[in-house]
Design an enzyme around this catalytic site. Structure first.
Site, PDB file in Angstrom:
ATOM      1  N   LYS A  69       2.449 -15.015  -6.611  1.00 44.14           N
ATOM      2  CA  LYS A  69       0.776 -14.523  -6.146  1.00 44.14           C
ATOM      3  C   LYS A  69       0.227 -13.645  -8.182  1.00 44.14           C
ATOM      4  O   LYS A  69      -1.144 -14.096  -8.407  1.00 44.14           O
ATOM      5  CB  LYS A  69       0.433 -13.333  -5.575  1.00 44.14           C
ATOM      6  CG  LYS A  69       0.613 -14.175  -4.036  1.00 44.14           C
ATOM      7  CD  LYS A  69       0.038 -12.648  -3.380  1.00 44.14           C
ATOM      8  CE  LYS A  69       0.355 -12.921  -1.606  1.00 44.14           C
ATOM      9  NZ  LYS A  69       0.033 -12.039   0.072  1.00 44.14           N
ATOM     10  N   ASP A 105      -6.868 -11.463   0.584  1.00 44.74           N
ATOM     11  CA  ASP A 105      -5.959 -10.117   1.060  1.00 44.74           C
ATOM     12  C   ASP A 105      -6.657  -8.216   1.316  1.00 44.74           C
ATOM     13  O   ASP A 105      -6.382  -8.170   2.677  1.00 44.74           O
ATOM     14  CB  ASP A 105      -4.963  -9.741   0.258  1.00 44.74           C
ATOM     15  CG  ASP A 105      -3.671 -11.184   0.691  1.00 44.74           C
ATOM     16  OD1 ASP A 105      -3.645 -11.905   1.928  1.00 44.74           O
ATOM     17  OD2 ASP A 105      -3.125 -11.322  -0.969  1.00 44.74           O
TER      18      ASP A 105
HETATM   19  P1  NAP Z   1       6.344  -6.459  -2.779  1.00 47.49           P
HETATM   20  O1  NAP Z   1       5.265  -6.453  -4.014  1.00 47.49           O
HETATM   21  O2  NAP Z   1       8.333  -6.679  -3.153  1.00 47.49           O
HETATM   22  O3  NAP Z   1       6.244  -4.126  -2.424  1.00 47.49           O
HETATM   23  C1  NAP Z   1       6.986  -3.862  -1.533  1.00 47.49           C
HETATM   24  C2  NAP Z   1       7.052  -2.491  -0.676  1.00 47.49           C
HETATM   25  O4  NAP Z   1       7.935  -1.973  -0.304  1.00 47.49           O
HETATM   26  C3  NAP Z   1       7.698  -1.521  -2.674  1.00 47.49           C
HETATM   27  O5  NAP Z   1       6.625  -0.374  -2.029  1.00 47.49           O
HETATM   28  C4  NAP Z   1       9.266  -1.000  -2.138  1.00 47.49           C
HETATM   29  O6  NAP Z   1       9.022   0.656  -2.646  1.00 47.49           O
HETATM   30  C5  NAP Z   1       8.915  -0.948  -0.634  1.00 47.49           C
HETATM   31  N1  NAP Z   1      10.285  -0.998  -0.056  1.00 47.49           N
HETATM   32  C6  NAP Z   1      10.740  -2.351   0.140  1.00 47.49           C
HETATM   33  N2  NAP Z   1      12.434  -1.325   0.491  1.00 47.49           N
HETATM   34  C7  NAP Z   1      12.069  -0.146   1.711  1.00 47.49           C
HETATM   35  C8  NAP Z   1      12.885   0.738   1.574  1.00 47.49           C
HETATM   36  N3  NAP Z   1      14.462   0.011   2.441  1.00 47.49           N
HETATM   37  N4  NAP Z   1      12.095   1.807   2.142  1.00 47.49           N
HETATM   38  C9  NAP Z   1      10.881   1.743   1.255  1.00 47.49           C
HETATM   39  N5  NAP Z   1      10.133   1.334   0.420  1.00 47.49           N
HETATM   40  C10 NAP Z   1      10.409   0.236   0.568  1.00 47.49           C
HETATM   41  O7  NAP Z   1       5.831  -6.792  -1.347  1.00 47.49           O
HETATM   42  P2  NAP Z   1       4.623  -6.894  -1.240  1.00 47.49           P
HETATM   43  O8  NAP Z   1       4.444  -8.363  -1.014  1.00 47.49           O
HETATM   44  O9  NAP Z   1       3.651  -6.337  -1.506  1.00 47.49           O
HETATM   45  O10 NAP Z   1       4.078  -7.147   0.190  1.00 47.49           O
HETATM   46  C11 NAP Z   1       5.161  -6.016   1.470  1.00 47.49           C
HETATM   47  C12 NAP Z   1       4.837  -6.712   2.826  1.00 47.49           C
HETATM   48  O11 NAP Z   1       3.359  -7.051   3.429  1.00 47.49           O
HETATM   49  C13 NAP Z   1       5.744  -7.774   3.279  1.00 47.49           C
HETATM   50  O12 NAP Z   1       6.875  -7.445   4.358  1.00 47.49           O
HETATM   51  C14 NAP Z   1       5.021  -8.881   3.368  1.00 47.49           C
HETATM   52  O13 NAP Z   1       5.311  -9.954   4.094  1.00 47.49           O
HETATM   53  C15 NAP Z   1       3.419  -8.186   3.657  1.00 47.49           C
HETATM   54  N6  NAP Z   1       2.148  -8.441   3.889  1.00 47.49           N
HETATM   55  C16 NAP Z   1       1.916  -8.862   4.747  1.00 47.49           C
HETATM   56  C17 NAP Z   1       0.366  -9.845   4.601  1.00 47.49           C
HETATM   57  C18 NAP Z   1      -0.468  -9.789   5.820  1.00 47.49           C
HETATM   58  O14 NAP Z   1      -1.155 -11.001   5.749  1.00 47.49           O
HETATM   59  N7  NAP Z   1      -0.087  -8.985   6.950  1.00 47.49           N
HETATM   60  C19 NAP Z   1      -0.145 -10.079   3.589  1.00 47.49           C
HETATM   61  C20 NAP Z   1       0.802 -10.132   2.409  1.00 47.49           C
HETATM   62  C21 NAP Z   1       1.932  -9.125   2.391  1.00 47.49           C
HETATM   63  P3  NAP Z   1       9.859   0.680  -4.531  1.00 47.49           P
HETATM   64  O15 NAP Z   1       8.443   0.263  -4.920  1.00 47.49           O
HETATM   65  O16 NAP Z   1       9.993   1.616  -4.705  1.00 47.49           O
HETATM   66  O17 NAP Z   1      10.752  -1.008  -3.875  1.00 47.49           O
END
Ligand code: NAP
Length: 283
Positions: A69, A105
């Protein structure tokens, strides 16, 4: 130049992408509403080269997912204000000058969260500071909500809060005093709760109160640990696939350059996603 004759060719590109539910939900709409289009999932690992190939083959529109993305933003000929502000593109459409980029999104998050009530002036807590959280914060701010960001890592959380003029609270300091902060909306945007990981809550359940809207954007499983707890505490829960389907409708309308019967399209997508997710849960 190869051009499809009867159908618009559409795809989701990601790496890995095999488990994407997008083809299922998009093709369900095409079948039910007689839209001449097909949608497939393509594993793409060399984004720049593969985008050129997909344009040459005749693909018209692409959904972009993890991990492309942010990189896609740098490869488009034209980008709208929302994708630039969020710093990520989740939708591409082939135009005369090349791939054009958008972000839907934030639309998905806003539509899913509205639940029939405007978001303006409502206090919202966004948990997480990754790419998805950026889109959610952008959407909530655009609707006039009062947003606080919390994240495990201070630097990333503060950077997100600063970009959009929000407050920031470090995740480890979120505790009982939150009962007094009066959040009306909580949006969980971390990967905590994802299937296959430890079934834990990202934050203490002491912040959950009856009547609060709680959305977990993780949609596998449909009932995350946070949503289970929120339902027990009398919150109004919004499942993650609601964001997925609402952003999908916005993508379709942009690719097809026409409005679809929204309520019908949304319901078709919802039925397809809920069936697939409940089949998965039964395994
Ligand atoms: P990303 O950029 O990798 O960000 C991950 C986030 O999760 C960061 O804030 C990270 O915190 C936090 N995190 C990961 N492990 C953690 C833990 N053990 N404890 C606390 N915080 C933790 O990922 P993303 O692209 O934003 O996506 C996040 C989630 O949203 C994914 O599961 C994805 O599948 C979902 N999603 C859903 C949709 C939908 O349409 N429903 C759309 C997009 C994404 P740190 O900064 O501290 O590492």
């Amino acid at each position: 130049m190869i051009q499809p004759v009867q159908s618009k060719l559409l795809a989701v590109i990601g790496h890995p992408v095999a488990h994407s539910l997008s083809p299922l939900m998009m093709n369900a709409v095409f079948t039910s509403l007689n839209v001449p289009a097909v949608y497939v999932a393509l594993d793409v690992d060399d984004l720049e080269k593969d985008l050129q190939t997909l344009a040459a083959v005749g693909f018209h529109g692409l959904s972009v997912t993890i991990p492309h993305k942010e990189a896609a933003l740098g490869l488009v000929s034209e980008v709208d204000e929302t994708a630039s502000a969020i710093g990520a593109v989740n939708t591409l459409r082939l135009g005369d000058g090349g791939w054009q980029g958008r972000n839907t999104d934030w639309i998905g998050a806003v539509e899913a969260l509205k639940c029939g009530a405007p978001l303006h002036s409502r206090k919202a807590l966004v948990i997480g500071a990754g790419g998805a959280a950026r889109a959610v914060v952008y959407g909530l701010k655009r609707e006039g909500a009062l947003v606080t960001v919390t994240n495990r890592t201070r630097e990333r959380g503060e950077a997100l809060a600063e970009s959009f003029g929000c407050d920031f609270v470090l995740m480890e300091t979120l505790s009982e005093p939150l009962d007094q902060t009066g959040y009306e909306i909580v949006v969980q945007c971390t990967s905590v709760g994802l299937e296959g990981r430890e079934p834990i809550l990202p934050v203490s359940d002491s912040l959950l109160r009856p009547g609060m809207v709680v959305m977990d954007i993780v949609y596998r499983p449909a009932w995350t640990p946070l949503l289970h707890r929120a339902a027990q505490k009398g919150c109004r829960v919004v499942k993650g696939h609601e964001m997925l389907l609402h952003q999908g409708i916005a993508q379709l309308e942009w690719w097809l350059e026409q409005s679809l019967p929204r309520a019908e399209g949304v319901q078709i997508m919802r039925n397809a996603l809920e069936k697939a997710l409940s089949n998965e849960a039964g395994h």
